[in-house]
Design a protein around this motif. Structure first.
Motif, mmCIF file in Angstrom:
data_model
loop_
_atom_site.group_PDB
_atom_site.id
_atom_site.type_symbol
_atom_site.label_atom_id
_atom_site.label_comp_id
_atom_site.label_asym_id
_atom_site.label_seq_id
_atom_site.Cartn_x
_atom_site.Cartn_y
_atom_site.Cartn_z
ATOM 1 N N THR A 44 -36.567 -33.031 36.436
ATOM 2 C CA THR A 44 -36.899 -31.649 36.791
ATOM 3 C C THR A 44 -37.694 -30.923 35.707
ATOM 4 O O THR A 44 -38.266 -29.864 35.985
ATOM 5 C CB THR A 44 -35.618 -30.841 37.061
ATOM 6 O OG1 THR A 44 -34.880 -30.679 35.834
ATOM 7 C CG2 THR A 44 -34.747 -31.523 38.105
ATOM 8 N N GLY A 45 -37.716 -31.468 34.491
ATOM 9 C CA GLY A 45 -38.413 -30.797 33.396
ATOM 10 C C GLY A 45 -37.664 -29.609 32.835
ATOM 11 O O GLY A 45 -38.198 -28.859 32.016
ATOM 12 N N ARG A 46 -36.419 -29.412 33.256
ATOM 13 C CA ARG A 46 -35.636 -28.272 32.782
ATOM 14 C C ARG A 46 -34.902 -28.599 31.479
ATOM 15 O O ARG A 46 -34.613 -29.763 31.190
ATOM 16 C CB ARG A 46 -34.581 -27.876 33.829
ATOM 17 C CG ARG A 46 -35.128 -27.424 35.164
ATOM 18 C CD ARG A 46 -33.994 -27.274 36.160
ATOM 19 N NE ARG A 46 -34.453 -26.973 37.503
ATOM 20 C CZ ARG A 46 -34.415 -25.764 38.062
ATOM 21 N NH1 ARG A 46 -33.926 -24.734 37.375
ATOM 22 N NH2 ARG A 46 -34.828 -25.577 39.289
ATOM 23 N N LYS A 47 -34.588 -27.562 30.731
ATOM 24 C CA LYS A 47 -33.631 -27.704 29.645
ATOM 25 C C LYS A 47 -32.256 -27.933 30.260
ATOM 26 O O LYS A 47 -31.929 -27.335 31.290
ATOM 27 C CB LYS A 47 -33.597 -26.448 28.773
ATOM 28 C CG LYS A 47 -34.895 -26.167 28.032
ATOM 29 C CD LYS A 47 -34.793 -24.884 27.207
ATOM 30 C CE LYS A 47 -36.099 -24.617 26.465
ATOM 31 N NZ LYS A 47 -36.027 -23.363 25.658
ATOM 32 N N VAL A 48 -31.463 -28.784 29.612
ATOM 33 C CA VAL A 48 -30.128 -29.069 30.142
ATOM 34 C C VAL A 48 -29.116 -28.971 29.003
ATOM 35 O O VAL A 48 -29.265 -29.611 27.957
ATOM 36 C CB VAL A 48 -30.045 -30.459 30.793
ATOM 37 C CG1 VAL A 48 -28.654 -30.679 31.378
ATOM 38 C CG2 VAL A 48 -31.100 -30.609 31.889
ATOM 39 N N LEU A 49 -28.083 -28.165 29.234
ATOM 40 C CA LEU A 49 -27.043 -27.917 28.232
ATOM 41 C C LEU A 49 -25.717 -28.482 28.722
ATOM 42 O O LEU A 49 -25.320 -28.252 29.863
ATOM 43 C CB LEU A 49 -26.903 -26.406 28.001
ATOM 44 C CG LEU A 49 -25.873 -25.942 26.962
ATOM 45 C CD1 LEU A 49 -26.380 -26.187 25.550
ATOM 46 C CD2 LEU A 49 -25.562 -24.453 27.148
ATOM 47 N N THR A 50 -25.041 -29.240 27.874
ATOM 48 C CA THR A 50 -23.665 -29.653 28.152
ATOM 49 C C THR A 50 -22.771 -29.017 27.097
ATOM 50 O O THR A 50 -23.134 -28.957 25.916
ATOM 51 C CB THR A 50 -23.522 -31.187 28.124
ATOM 52 O OG1 THR A 50 -24.062 -31.699 26.893
ATOM 53 C CG2 THR A 50 -24.245 -31.815 29.289
ATOM 54 N N VAL A 51 -21.599 -28.534 27.518
ATOM 55 C CA VAL A 51 -20.765 -27.685 26.654
ATOM 56 C C VAL A 51 -19.318 -28.150 26.673
ATOM 57 O O VAL A 51 -18.797 -28.558 27.723
ATOM 58 C CB VAL A 51 -20.821 -26.209 27.128
ATOM 59 C CG1 VAL A 51 -20.065 -25.308 26.151
ATOM 60 C CG2 VAL A 51 -22.250 -25.739 27.287
ATOM 61 N N ASP A 52 -18.665 -28.065 25.522
ATOM 62 C CA ASP A 52 -17.213 -28.218 25.439
ATOM 63 C C ASP A 52 -16.577 -26.832 25.354
ATOM 64 O O ASP A 52 -16.893 -26.076 24.436
ATOM 65 C CB ASP A 52 -16.802 -28.988 24.178
ATOM 66 C CG ASP A 52 -17.027 -30.475 24.295
ATOM 67 O OD1 ASP A 52 -16.920 -30.999 25.414
ATOM 68 O OD2 ASP A 52 -17.305 -31.112 23.263
ATOM 69 N N PRO A 53 -15.691 -26.467 26.276
ATOM 70 C CA PRO A 53 -14.934 -25.216 26.085
ATOM 71 C C PRO A 53 -13.930 -25.399 24.958
ATOM 72 O O PRO A 53 -13.708 -26.520 24.485
ATOM 73 C CB PRO A 53 -14.226 -25.036 27.434
ATOM 74 C CG PRO A 53 -14.033 -26.430 27.936
ATOM 75 C CD PRO A 53 -15.242 -27.204 27.474
ATOM 76 N N GLN A 54 -13.343 -24.309 24.519
ATOM 77 C CA GLN A 54 -12.333 -24.427 23.477
ATOM 78 C C GLN A 54 -11.167 -25.293 23.965
ATOM 79 O O GLN A 54 -10.877 -25.365 25.147
ATOM 80 C CB GLN A 54 -11.843 -23.042 23.057
ATOM 81 C CG GLN A 54 -12.953 -22.245 22.386
ATOM 82 C CD GLN A 54 -12.451 -21.263 21.356
ATOM 83 O OE1 GLN A 54 -11.470 -21.517 20.672
ATOM 84 N NE2 GLN A 54 -13.129 -20.139 21.227
ATOM 85 N N ASN A 55 -10.554 -25.989 23.021
ATOM 86 C CA ASN A 55 -9.453 -26.937 23.264
ATOM 87 C C ASN A 55 -9.926 -28.250 23.874
ATOM 88 O O ASN A 55 -9.105 -29.051 24.324
ATOM 89 C CB ASN A 55 -8.361 -26.324 24.149
ATOM 90 C CG ASN A 55 -7.768 -25.080 23.534
ATOM 91 O OD1 ASN A 55 -7.360 -25.082 22.383
ATOM 92 N ND2 ASN A 55 -7.757 -23.987 24.292
ATOM 93 N N HIS A 56 -11.227 -28.492 23.899
ATOM 94 C CA HIS A 56 -11.779 -29.736 24.426
ATOM 95 C C HIS A 56 -12.871 -30.251 23.486
ATOM 96 O O HIS A 56 -13.578 -29.472 22.849
ATOM 97 C CB HIS A 56 -12.380 -29.528 25.815
ATOM 98 C CG HIS A 56 -11.374 -29.298 26.891
ATOM 99 N ND1 HIS A 56 -10.786 -28.056 27.093
ATOM 100 C CD2 HIS A 56 -10.829 -30.124 27.823
ATOM 101 C CE1 HIS A 56 -9.937 -28.144 28.108
ATOM 102 N NE2 HIS A 56 -9.938 -29.380 28.570
ATOM 103 N N GLY A 57 -13.012 -31.578 23.467
ATOM 104 C CA GLY A 57 -14.104 -32.177 22.715
ATOM 105 C C GLY A 57 -14.118 -31.738 21.266
ATOM 106 O O GLY A 57 -13.094 -31.775 20.572
ATOM 107 N N GLU A 58 -15.284 -31.299 20.814
ATOM 108 C CA GLU A 58 -15.455 -30.902 19.417
ATOM 109 C C GLU A 58 -15.429 -29.389 19.225
ATOM 110 O O GLU A 58 -15.720 -28.899 18.141
ATOM 111 C CB GLU A 58 -16.775 -31.481 18.891
ATOM 112 C CG GLU A 58 -16.770 -33.016 18.864
ATOM 113 C CD GLU A 58 -18.145 -33.609 18.664
ATOM 114 O OE1 GLU A 58 -19.120 -32.836 18.650
ATOM 115 O OE2 GLU A 58 -18.243 -34.844 18.536
ATOM 116 N N SER A 59 -15.077 -28.655 20.272
ATOM 117 C CA SER A 59 -14.937 -27.199 20.132
ATOM 118 C C SER A 59 -13.586 -26.861 19.510
ATOM 119 O O SER A 59 -12.658 -27.661 19.556
ATOM 120 C CB SER A 59 -15.075 -26.522 21.502
ATOM 121 O OG SER A 59 -16.422 -26.528 21.919
#
Length: 349
Positions: free
Chosen positions: A133-148
């Motif tokens: 699609t040519g779009r910017k794509v953001l993946t996020v960890d909410p707090q208490n998950h992953g590296e957040s």
């Protein structure tokens, strides 16, 4: 040490002093009051426009996590007075994210994962969407998950405030929100609160209301906590052991595969990235219906939502479309990855 806490019975916010008696400065829109502190008191005076550093830090955090622009405190006589004067801009701990570059003239896509997972679970979809699609794509960890970071507040209002602060910082609004399960409830909350910041919304296998047909993932937590693996195993060996341990509690292999995404090696020990204790303590509000006022009138796609939820969903999301993908499970992207991506691409086009 000073903190601002919400009274669970009244919903009011109050200042709590946890150390010896001391003088704390803030702006109070009332006469000087004396506030309770475990049998002690401290004075708070109006008209002073500076704070102790610790007070300001905790005051910002408490205000932001409460999702309000001012706080209410009570004096010893029980009278309420508003405490203001601190600029609130999201909770203080930054979220962990990964951003793939794309065109500035297209609304970016934001992936929000589900309970007990982390941002890496959408890595393949994020790359595919960015390329196609040519779009910017953001993946996020909410707090208490992953590296957040860790946070005691797991409310959807708090997670929505975290997301807004991050998107504002990165300049990624208006955006396309794609959420799965808990991440979808965060996305819906954000869209209902800030509809002008959301180009369109995709909700994967979750309703804004209590859905008894979905698996209660918290029933898995005791089995996850019982696993104790040393780091001398390879990842594949560790996954095999965990798979065997979880089979009795988790019959669906796609859910077990989903959980593997959060198993990592730290200091010679395999651990879960999600903060299981905090999430378990907050499970009632995580599983509950959204308690958010508002209507989102933008394009919305609900994937694999049971028909009896549709009329109520339409009240909050009048432009909602519903698509059922047969022979799948709650972890749609693992069970039917191609149909999942095709549904998103068709919706965006």
């Amino acid at each position: 040490m000073v903190s601002l806490e919400r009274n669970r019975l009244t919903g009011d916010m109050r200042i709590v002093f946890r150390t010896q008696r001391r003088r704390v400065w803030s702006k109070v829109s009332a006469k000087p009051v004396r506030l309770k502190q475990l049998g002690q008191c401290a004075s708070v005076e109006r008209g002073v426009d500076y704070f102790t550093e610790e007070f300001e830090r905790r005051f910002k955090a408490a205000l932001s996590s409460g999702g309000v622009g001012q706080a209410m405190v009570r004096d010893l006589a029980g009278r309420r007075c508003a405490v203001q004067g601190v600029e609130v801009e999201g909770r203080p701990s930054p979220l962990s994210y990964r951003l793939l570059d794309g065109q500035d003239n297209l609304p970016p896509v934001v992936f929000l994962h589900g309970m007990l997972s982390n941002k890496n679970i959408f890595q393949a979809e994020a790359k595919a969407l960015a390329q196609q699609t040519g779009r910017k794509v953001l993946t996020v960890d909410p707090q208490n998950h992953g590296e957040s970071p860790h946070s005691p507040d797991c409310s959807y209002a708090a997670m929505s405030a975290d997301l807004q602060a991050l998107l504002s910082k990165l300049g990624l609004t208006p955006c396309v929100l794609i959420g799965h399960s808990m991440g979808s409830k965060t996305a819906m909350t954000f869209a209902l609160q800030k509809p002008e910041l959301v180009e369109c919304l995709v909700s994967v296998d979750i309703s804004p209301f209590v859905a008894t047909e979905n698996p209660n993932i918290f029933k898995i937590v005791p089995a996850m906590n019982s696993i104790n693996l040393l780091g001398n195993l390879s990842d594949s060996q560790a996954f095999e052991v965990v798979d065997e341990c979880l089979k009795l509690s988790v019959k669906d292999p796609s859910i077990r595969q989903y959980l593997f995404n959060s198993l990592v090696q730290v200091d010679g020990q395999y651990v879960w990235k999600a903060i299981l204790a905090t999430l378990s303590q907050q499970q009632n509000q995580i599983l509950d219906s959204l308690q958010i006022q508002g209507v989102y009138r933008g394009p919305t796609l609900f994937l694999t939502i049971r028909p009896f939820h549709h009329p109520k969903i339409k009240l909050l999301f009048p432009e909602a479309q519903f698509q059922i993908i047969p022979d799948t499970s709650h972890i749609l992207r693992i069970k039917k990855p191609h149909k999942f991506m095709n549904s998103i691409l068709n919706f965006l086009s």
